[in-house]
Scaffold this motif. Structure first.
Motif, PDB file in Angstrom:
ATOM      1  N   ASP B 402     -10.858   4.141   2.440  1.00 30.94           N
ATOM      2  CA  ASP B 402     -10.429   5.513   2.731  1.00 30.94           C
ATOM      3  C   ASP B 402      -9.025   5.567   3.305  1.00 30.94           C
ATOM      4  O   ASP B 402      -8.308   6.532   3.125  1.00 30.94           O
ATOM      5  N   ARG B 403      -8.665   4.524   4.033  1.00 33.68           N
ATOM      6  CA  ARG B 403      -7.327   4.471   4.629  1.00 33.68           C
ATOM      7  C   ARG B 403      -6.318   3.826   3.685  1.00 33.68           C
ATOM      8  O   ARG B 403      -5.218   3.472   4.101  1.00 33.68           O
ATOM      9  N   ARG B 404      -6.744   3.607   2.456  1.00 36.40           N
ATOM     10  CA  ARG B 404      -5.881   2.981   1.441  1.00 36.40           C
ATOM     11  C   ARG B 404      -5.475   1.565   1.856  1.00 36.40           C
ATOM     12  O   ARG B 404      -4.323   1.163   1.715  1.00 36.40           O
ATOM     13  N   ILE B 405      -6.460   0.866   2.389  1.00 40.89           N
ATOM     14  CA  ILE B 405      -6.229  -0.523   2.787  1.00 40.89           C
ATOM     15  C   ILE B 405      -7.252  -1.404   2.077  1.00 40.89           C
ATOM     16  O   ILE B 405      -8.445  -1.088   2.056  1.00 40.89           O
ATOM     17  N   LEU B 406      -6.763  -2.480   1.469  1.00 41.32           N
ATOM     18  CA  LEU B 406      -7.649  -3.519   0.946  1.00 41.32           C
ATOM     19  C   LEU B 406      -7.657  -4.609   2.010  1.00 41.32           C
ATOM     20  O   LEU B 406      -6.708  -5.378   2.145  1.00 41.32           O
ATOM     21  N   VAL B 439      -5.200  -2.885  11.766  1.00 41.50           N
ATOM     22  CA  VAL B 439      -5.727  -3.165  13.102  1.00 41.50           C
ATOM     23  C   VAL B 439      -6.475  -1.947  13.643  1.00 41.50           C
ATOM     24  O   VAL B 439      -7.600  -2.064  14.144  1.00 41.50           O
ATOM     25  N   SER B 440      -5.889  -0.773  13.504  1.00 45.52           N
ATOM     26  CA  SER B 440      -6.569   0.398  14.062  1.00 45.52           C
ATOM     27  C   SER B 440      -7.845   0.695  13.267  1.00 45.52           C
ATOM     28  O   SER B 440      -8.843   1.156  13.822  1.00 45.52           O
ATOM     29  N   GLY B 441      -7.812   0.399  11.965  1.00 42.40           N
ATOM     30  CA  GLY B 441      -9.025   0.550  11.170  1.00 42.40           C
ATOM     31  C   GLY B 441     -10.127  -0.378  11.656  1.00 42.40           C
ATOM     32  O   GLY B 441     -11.286   0.029  11.788  1.00 42.40           O
TER      33      GLY B 441
END
Lengths: 490, 446
Positions: B402-406, B439-441
């Motif tokens: 959702d945060r566009r992070i793999l 990190v925040s994710g």
């Protein structure tokens, strides 16, 4: 045209082409990052050049090469057809190039669908039940197929089958693949019509033979009319039939390896399906199998459950993996685009025109060159300069080198081995009658030159940027890397 | 579309020259029972525009890395590919050529391979490199079969820290040669030297060690190399070529064959291929090396030129006695590598390797400070590291989409004993902002 220096010879200390993003995190000393005992003491001696140096070097270098986009390239068994530009464009879409192989499957449904559909199309063209896209090239596909044959026999506790039969006209990769797959290979002679010698096959095919590898049409460009009898002999004695798809450009929509009785096969997407040869690669060598061999396919396979596409790793009888990930995906994209552009009608026309072009070229030059097997050919044919050689001492090599002066790439030389001084010619369907006429006229002119001015052939090529190269010297004293002057070669 | 230049008039003239009435007659030698009686069941052909549209739609069904911050490595890395690489590769003199069988009209391909061979020798400290293998995994597999052939021994020791897919490929290839592949256990994220000592013996042909290994950890290569040498076993090092901007060349610590996945050298991730396999050897293995080799020589006019050489190793000459069956390789990907390394140059390679290390260190330290997370292994790393997570890594990967992070590669997929661990890679493309977002994710999940 001039020879181009090596990129290293442009190097000047301190010159740079690269740009890297600025450091946006706290700096750290190299000792904090990598302890000294793991580090290199001297830098790799890469060239120090500017971006324009890089561009000019490789652009000037490129001009020293022949390619399909420059001219005729009738290299037999290599299917050097035109590579459609739209395929290059679509394969460069970020939706295909910017995908990590381990991205979650839900994010790459388009890629998996493309692979699944390509498997389906190739299975239909081949008459096979399932396709695996993992092998990276034709020879890789062969090895995959040989491993599948070995796994099949072992699964039946049939361990005495240690041999693979291979016709003497076969591509060199076939015997090498057989051996790499753990078999000994036995050569089957050809008959007087260029096909498999049935009597010899009958004698060789026993319960120690795992299978026969066959190219049909074979490397002489001839369709083996006895294929049904071959199939009967091999299958009735427990062997499997492997189809080398290097010559599939002759048969699309006309006949299918599956219908001929082959159990396992490979295609070369970089031959039949128009993906470029890249100066030697990348290729792609999908393997197709009949139902009884599906359990042995490499992992993973691409599957569809009616809603989503997914990778299936759960295949207990698999031969394992032939390489990392799923195969040469961007090559698959181009082959997929080619099949979608042409459709069933287009693919059949490809094979028809490939065969028409080859037969036309054959009839244009026969009489000037000798034809060891005088039959209609399929997509390619083999001639030799037997009479020319006898009367003038001119060899295939001289003829080929002289062709370079006419601006065309020579055919495959000295192959297949069963024809002395062979010239193996595959024009492909994407060449016009005009190109074929030009090439035929050149070959005829050279045949005459062999009598009138043989030295011109022996000294050829005359117009290329380099003349004949000392290959014997290169092998005797191999220089395989550049060494900076004054430095110690390692 | 069909890309066919002949007109019907051409076809008629050609049939006349051949002496047949129809194209069909040319297929008369195919037994009628085998002729297709129906058209192939394929979608109808398309115009070029329709094809473009269709392909764009298909591509759009994928989420691509221009939209996501990619922390997945695990053998394939999201490095920047400079524009010069794409432009040189788009020269059709290169990409529409084939294997340089006629050197007089193939000097571009031959010379670029010679330059590639030189650069790989420089990176690895080896004597010779070939023109490429299919990929890192198949290169490792062929290295094992060659080492077994040369030493006439039948056991290959492969560290458990080697890429799982490379280990699988080695097993597939070894099966045909009846080579017994044994796995060296790991300890603390690196090869267990204790276990290795116990496993070495006169029957061991070779060791395969990846460095940095699959977990990003640096292996004690010098110690391992000493043990291999003491038992007459060949050390096969599997490397990331970009790491050699900073790490010791394998030739200096005693590797005799170097293989590696060449993708990081200017090749896009492309859903797993085409990539290229690096293969470099000490001179003693030269005549057993698989694949093409280019040598420098002179032409009849005395000019410098390049040819394929030592071809008596190859399948088209030696057939069943060849050292390998490889024919087509990954030449265009090797061209990408040589253009990329020319663009980077001596300084760029070093700087890039350092930059990746610095960024990886930043992220590693930040994640180490998140409550519940810990760094999996103490060994030094370069651009990739594993972390032990308080939440199922598969869940982490899913929820950060959702945060566009793999977020990385969940190690449980290949290592049941590491099911709580996530493998995270950092290239020069990962910004501090993206790392902070990761990190925040992660913080948000505990």
């Amino acid at each position: 045209m001039r020879l181009e220096p090596l990129i290293f010879e442009y190097s000047r200390p301190g010159r740079k082409a690269y740009s890297l993003p600025a450091l946006d995190v706290p700096d750290a000393s190299i000792d904090e990052l990598i302890p000294a005992e793991y580090r290199r003491k001297t830098d790799a001696d890469l060239p120090e050049v500017s971006e324009v140096d890089v561009v000019r070097h490789f652009t000037k270098l490129s001009q020293l090469n022949h390619g399909v986009d420059i001219g005729f390239y009738p290299l037999g068994s290599c299917t050097m057809k035109y590579n459609p530009k739209v395929n290059e464009e679509v394969a460069n879409l970020p939706g295909f190039t910017e995908l990590h192989p381990y991205m979650p499957e839900e994010l790459v449904q388009g890629a998996l669908k493309l692979m699944y559909d390509l498997q389906t199309y190739l299975a239909e063209i081949a008459g096979m039940d399932k396709i695996c896209l993992q092998p990276a090239a034709g020879a890789h596909g062969e090895l995959t197929g040989i491993n599948i044959i070995r796994a099949y026999h072992r699964s039946r506790n049939d361990t005495k089958r240690t041999k693979i039969l291979i016709p003497d006209s076969a591509h060199g990769t076939n015997p090498a693949s057989g051996v790499l797959g753990g078999f000994t290979t036995v050569e089957v002679p050809s008959d007087s019509r260029g096909g498999v010698d049935i009597a010899a096959l009958d004698k060789l095919m026993d319960d120690t033979v795992a299978g026969l590898m066959l190219t049909n049409p074979n490397t002489l460009g001839l369709f083996d009319e006895n294929i049904q009898e071959i199939e009967r002999i091999v299958h009735s004695r427990g062997g499997l039939l492997y189809y080398d798809g290097a010559n599939a450009n002759a048969i699309m929509g006309i006949c299918r390896p599956g219908d001929m009785g082959f159990d396992v096969m490979h295609f070369n997407l970089h031959k039949t399906f128009s993906t470029p040869h890249g100066g030697g690669g990348p290729g792609s060598g999908p393997v197709g199998v009949k139902k009884h061999l599906i359990p042995f396919l490499p992992v993973p396979t691409v599957e569809f459950d009616g809603k989503r596409y997914y990778l299936d790793y759960d295949r207990p009888q698999t031969i394992g993996r032939m390489k990392s990930f799923y195969g040469n995906f961007l090559v698959m994209v181009k082959a997929y685009a080619y099949i979608r552009a042409l459709g069933a009608d287009g693919l059949k026309k490809v094979s028809e025109d490939a065969v028409l072009n080859a037969n036309y070229l054959l009839r244009r030059i026969v009489g000037y060159y000798d034809l060891p097997y005088d039959r209609h050919c399929k997509h390619e044919f083999v001639v030799n300069p037997a009479r020319i050689k006898k009367e003038t001492g001119i060899h295939t090599m001289d003829i080929s080198k002289r062709l370079l002066d006419y601006g065309v790439h020579p055919p495959t030389n000295y192959f297949p081995l069963i024809v002395d001084e062979a010239l193996m010619i595959e024009p492909t369907e994407t060449e016009s009658k005009d190109t074929l006429d030009y090439f035929a006229d050149a070959l005829i002119a050279i045949a005459k030159e062999a009598y009138e001015d043989p030295e011109k052939l022996r000294g050829a090529p005359h117009t290329t940027v380099v003349g004949r190269l000392d290959e014997a010297g290169a092998a005797r004293n191999p220089v395989l890397r550049w060494v900076r002057e004054g430095s110690q070669a390692r | 579309m069909n890309y066919l230049p002949n007109t019907d008039k051409d076809r008629q003239e050609m049939l006349k020259t051949i002496g047949v009435k129809s194209i069909d007659e040319l297929f008369a030698d195919i037994p009628p029972a085998l002729r297709m009686k129906r058209p192939l069941n394929l979608p109808a052909g398309m115009s070029e525009w329709e094809l473009q549209k269709h392909m764009r739609e298909l591509a759009a069904q994928n989420k691509n890395l221009t939209e996501y911050a990619c922390f997945i490595g695990a053998g394939a890395y999201d490095h920047y590919v400079p524009a010069v690489v794409r432009h040189v590769l788009a020269r059709s003199e290169f990409y529409t050529a084939y294997t340089p069988y006629q050197p007089e009209v193939s000097q571009a391909v031959l010379q670029s391979i010679f330059e590639y061979q030189t650069m790989i020798c420089e990176l690895t400290g080896m004597d010779a490199a070939n023109a490429s293998m299919y990929d890192g995994a198949s290169a490792a597999a062929e290295a094992v079969t060659i080492a077994a052939g040369l030493t006439r021994r039948k056991v290959a020791l492969v560290s458990r820290t080697v890429h799982p897919e490379t280990r699988e490929t080695i097993r597939t290839y070894a099966a045909g040669h009846e080579i017994d592949v044994k796995e060296i256990p790991m300890k603390g994220g690196i090869t267990s030297v204790e276990d290795l000592k116990a496993m070495l013996g006169p029957e061991v042909a070779c060791l395969v060690i990846q460095h940095p290994n699959f977990f990003g950890c640096l292996e004690p290569m010098r110690e391992i190399s000493g043990l291999a040498a003491a038992h007459g076993a060949t050390l096969i090092a599997s490397v990331n070529p970009l790491s050699l901007g900073i790490l010791e060349p394998p030739g200096e610590y005693g590797a005799e064959i170097v293989v590696g996945e060449g993708q990081p050298l200017g090749n896009p991730l492309a859903f797993g291929g085409p990539y290229l396999g690096i293969f470099a050897v000490r001179n003693k293995y030269l005549r057993r090396m698989p694949g093409r080799l280019v040598g420098m020589t002179k032409d009849v006019r005395g000019q410098r030129g390049f040819v394929l050489t030592l071809q008596t190793r190859e399948q088209h000459i030696r057939r069943e006695k060849a050292t390998s069956n490889i024919c087509s390789n990954e030449a265009l990907n090797a061209l990408a590598a040589v253009v990329y390394l020319s663009w980077l140059g001596k300084e760029g390679l070093k700087e890039l390797a350092l930059l990746c290390a610095k960024k990886a260190r930043y992220l590693r330290e930040r994640i180490a400070r998140i409550k519940g997370f810990e760094i999996s292994f103490n060994a030094p790393v370069w651009n990739e590291f594993a972390v032990k997570c308080p939440v199922d890594p598969e869940k982490i990967v899913k929820s950060l989409l959702d945060r566009r992070i793999l977020a990385g590669y969940p190690l449980g997929r290949a290592y049941p004993e590491l099911k709580d661990h996530l493998l995270i890679a950092v290239t020069e493309k990962r910004t501090r902002e993206e790392m902070d977002a990761l990190v925040s994710g992660l913080e948000g999940l505990v």
